[in-house]
Design a protein around this motif. Structure first.
Motif, PDB file in Angstrom:
ATOM      1  N   ASP A   1       0.823  -1.205   0.000  1.00  0.00           N
ATOM      2  CA  ASP A   1       0.000   0.000   0.000  1.00  0.00           C
ATOM      3  C   ASP A   1       0.860   1.260   0.000  1.00  0.00           C
ATOM      4  N   SER A   2       0.201   2.389   0.137  1.00  0.00           N
ATOM      5  CA  SER A   2       0.895   3.674   0.104  1.00  0.00           C
ATOM      6  C   SER A   2       1.885   3.812   1.254  1.00  0.00           C
ATOM      7  N   TYR A   3       1.585   3.198   2.394  1.00  0.00           N
ATOM      8  CA  TYR A   3       2.515   3.264   3.526  1.00  0.00           C
ATOM      9  C   TYR A   3       3.809   2.520   3.209  1.00  0.00           C
ATOM     10  N   THR A   4       3.672   1.375   2.566  1.00  0.00           N
ATOM     11  CA  THR A   4       4.848   0.593   2.173  1.00  0.00           C
ATOM     12  C   THR A   4       5.695   1.389   1.183  1.00  0.00           C
TER      13      THR A   4
ATOM     14  N   GLN B   1       6.105   3.540  -9.217  1.00  0.00           N
ATOM     15  CA  GLN B   1       5.072   2.666  -8.633  1.00  0.00           C
ATOM     16  C   GLN B   1       3.971   3.485  -7.966  1.00  0.00           C
ATOM     17  N   THR B   2       4.345   4.601  -7.332  1.00  0.00           N
ATOM     18  CA  THR B   2       3.325   5.450  -6.702  1.00  0.00           C
ATOM     19  C   THR B   2       2.410   6.035  -7.770  1.00  0.00           C
ATOM     20  N   LEU B   3       2.986   6.376  -8.925  1.00  0.00           N
ATOM     21  CA  LEU B   3       2.179   6.898 -10.026  1.00  0.00           C
ATOM     22  C   LEU B   3       1.229   5.827 -10.557  1.00  0.00           C
ATOM     23  N   LYS B   4       1.731   4.606 -10.717  1.00  0.00           N
ATOM     24  CA  LYS B   4       0.904   3.504 -11.217  1.00  0.00           C
ATOM     25  C   LYS B   4      -0.255   3.193 -10.280  1.00  0.00           C
ATOM     26  N   LYS B   5       0.012   3.279  -8.975  1.00  0.00           N
ATOM     27  CA  LYS B   5      -1.025   2.988  -7.988  1.00  0.00           C
ATOM     28  C   LYS B   5      -1.921   4.200  -7.719  1.00  0.00           C
ATOM     29  N   GLY B   6      -1.526   5.367  -8.236  1.00  0.00           N
ATOM     30  CA  GLY B   6      -2.320   6.573  -8.045  1.00  0.00           C
ATOM     31  C   GLY B   6      -2.258   7.145  -6.644  1.00  0.00           C
ATOM     32  N   VAL B   7      -1.168   6.880  -5.930  1.00  0.00           N
ATOM     33  CA  VAL B   7      -1.042   7.387  -4.556  1.00  0.00           C
ATOM     34  C   VAL B   7       0.002   8.494  -4.441  1.00  0.00           C
ATOM     35  N   ASP B   8       0.505   8.955  -5.583  1.00  0.00           N
ATOM     36  CA  ASP B   8       1.566   9.975  -5.566  1.00  0.00           C
ATOM     37  C   ASP B   8       1.088  11.316  -5.016  1.00  0.00           C
ATOM     38  N   THR B   9      -0.216  11.554  -4.988  1.00  0.00           N
ATOM     39  CA  THR B   9      -0.724  12.825  -4.457  1.00  0.00           C
ATOM     40  C   THR B   9      -1.200  12.702  -3.013  1.00  0.00           C
ATOM     41  N   THR B  10      -1.142  11.494  -2.455  1.00  0.00           N
ATOM     42  CA  THR B  10      -1.439  11.333  -1.034  1.00  0.00           C
ATOM     43  C   THR B  10      -0.394  12.139  -0.275  1.00  0.00           C
TER      44      THR B  10
ATOM     45  N   ALA C   1       3.518  12.092  -1.165  1.00  0.00           N
ATOM     46  CA  ALA C   1       4.064  13.246  -1.906  1.00  0.00           C
ATOM     47  C   ALA C   1       5.204  13.896  -1.139  1.00  0.00           C
ATOM     48  N   ASN C   2       5.053  14.031   0.177  1.00  0.00           N
ATOM     49  CA  ASN C   2       6.128  14.609   0.993  1.00  0.00           C
ATOM     50  C   ASN C   2       7.369  13.735   0.977  1.00  0.00           C
ATOM     51  N   THR C   3       7.171  12.427   1.018  1.00  0.00           N
ATOM     52  CA  THR C   3       8.312  11.510   1.012  1.00  0.00           C
ATOM     53  C   THR C   3       9.009  11.525  -0.344  1.00  0.00           C
ATOM     54  N   ILE C   4       8.250  11.644  -1.415  1.00  0.00           N
ATOM     55  CA  ILE C   4       8.839  11.753  -2.757  1.00  0.00           C
ATOM     56  C   ILE C   4       9.714  13.001  -2.824  1.00  0.00           C
ATOM     57  N   THR C   5       9.172  14.120  -2.363  1.00  0.00           N
ATOM     58  CA  THR C   5       9.930  15.379  -2.370  1.00  0.00           C
ATOM     59  C   THR C   5      11.200  15.255  -1.527  1.00  0.00           C
ATOM     60  N   THR C   6      11.083  14.667  -0.363  1.00  0.00           N
ATOM     61  CA  THR C   6      12.237  14.473   0.511  1.00  0.00           C
ATOM     62  C   THR C   6      13.291  13.609  -0.166  1.00  0.00           C
ATOM     63  N   MET C   7      12.852  12.555  -0.820  1.00  0.00           N
ATOM     64  CA  MET C   7      13.786  11.645  -1.494  1.00  0.00           C
ATOM     65  C   MET C   7      14.588  12.394  -2.564  1.00  0.00           C
ATOM     66  N   TYR C   8      13.906  13.181  -3.385  1.00  0.00           N
ATOM     67  CA  TYR C   8      14.613  13.933  -4.420  1.00  0.00           C
ATOM     68  C   TYR C   8      15.540  14.979  -3.816  1.00  0.00           C
ATOM     69  N   ASN C   9      15.092  15.638  -2.750  1.00  0.00           N
ATOM     70  CA  ASN C   9      15.934  16.642  -2.091  1.00  0.00           C
ATOM     71  C   ASN C   9      17.187  16.011  -1.487  1.00  0.00           C
ATOM     72  N   LYS C  10      17.020  14.901  -0.777  1.00  0.00           N
ATOM     73  CA  LYS C  10      18.175  14.260  -0.152  1.00  0.00           C
ATOM     74  C   LYS C  10      19.148  13.678  -1.174  1.00  0.00           C
ATOM     75  N   CYS C  11      18.606  13.289  -2.320  1.00  0.00           N
ATOM     76  CA  CYS C  11      19.462  12.726  -3.373  1.00  0.00           C
ATOM     77  C   CYS C  11      20.014  13.805  -4.296  1.00  0.00           C
ATOM     78  N   GLY C  12      19.705  15.067  -3.989  1.00  0.00           N
ATOM     79  CA  GLY C  12      20.267  16.179  -4.750  1.00  0.00           C
ATOM     80  C   GLY C  12      19.599  16.469  -6.083  1.00  0.00           C
ATOM     81  N   LYS C  13      18.364  16.041  -6.243  1.00  0.00           N
ATOM     82  CA  LYS C  13      17.644  16.264  -7.501  1.00  0.00           C
ATOM     83  C   LYS C  13      16.333  16.991  -7.251  1.00  0.00           C
ATOM     84  N   ALA C  14      16.386  18.090  -6.548  1.00  0.00           N
ATOM     85  CA  ALA C  14      15.172  18.844  -6.214  1.00  0.00           C
ATOM     86  C   ALA C  14      14.556  19.468  -7.434  1.00  0.00           C
TER      87      ALA C  14
END
Length: 76
Positions: free
Chosen positions: A24-27, A50-59, A63-76
């Motif tokens: 699920d989205s939590y996983t 996968q979040t896009l395929k499941k339609g949970v990317d706007t949850t 969404a916050n975790t996606i943003t954090t991931m890109y920021n921490k990986c230097g791709k903001a």
């Protein structure tokens, strides 16, 4: 968090996907956080897809975790 634990979590997530097990989205958020903490941009992008395929990317928490991931990986 230690990188080893992050890698273990990502490994478990990969097993879920390979075995067509439900998740699920939590996983997804937990897997994205592990990618962020280990700076695994490529894997994070795959999980983002996968979040896009499941339609949970706007949850909000996903969404916050996606943003954090890109920021921490230097791709903001």
């Amino acid at each position: 968090m230690h990188v080893g634990f992050n890698m273990e979590g990502i490994s478990y997530f990969a097993k879920l996907c390979r075995n067509n097990m439900a998740y699920d989205s939590y996983t997804l958020a937990i897997a994205l956080k592990a990618c962020a903490d280990a700076c695994l941009l490529r894997t994070g992008k795959e999980i983002h897809a996968q979040t896009l395929k499941k339609g949970v990317d706007t949850t909000s928490f996903v969404a916050n975790t996606i943003t954090t991931m890109y920021n921490k990986c230097g791709k903001a």
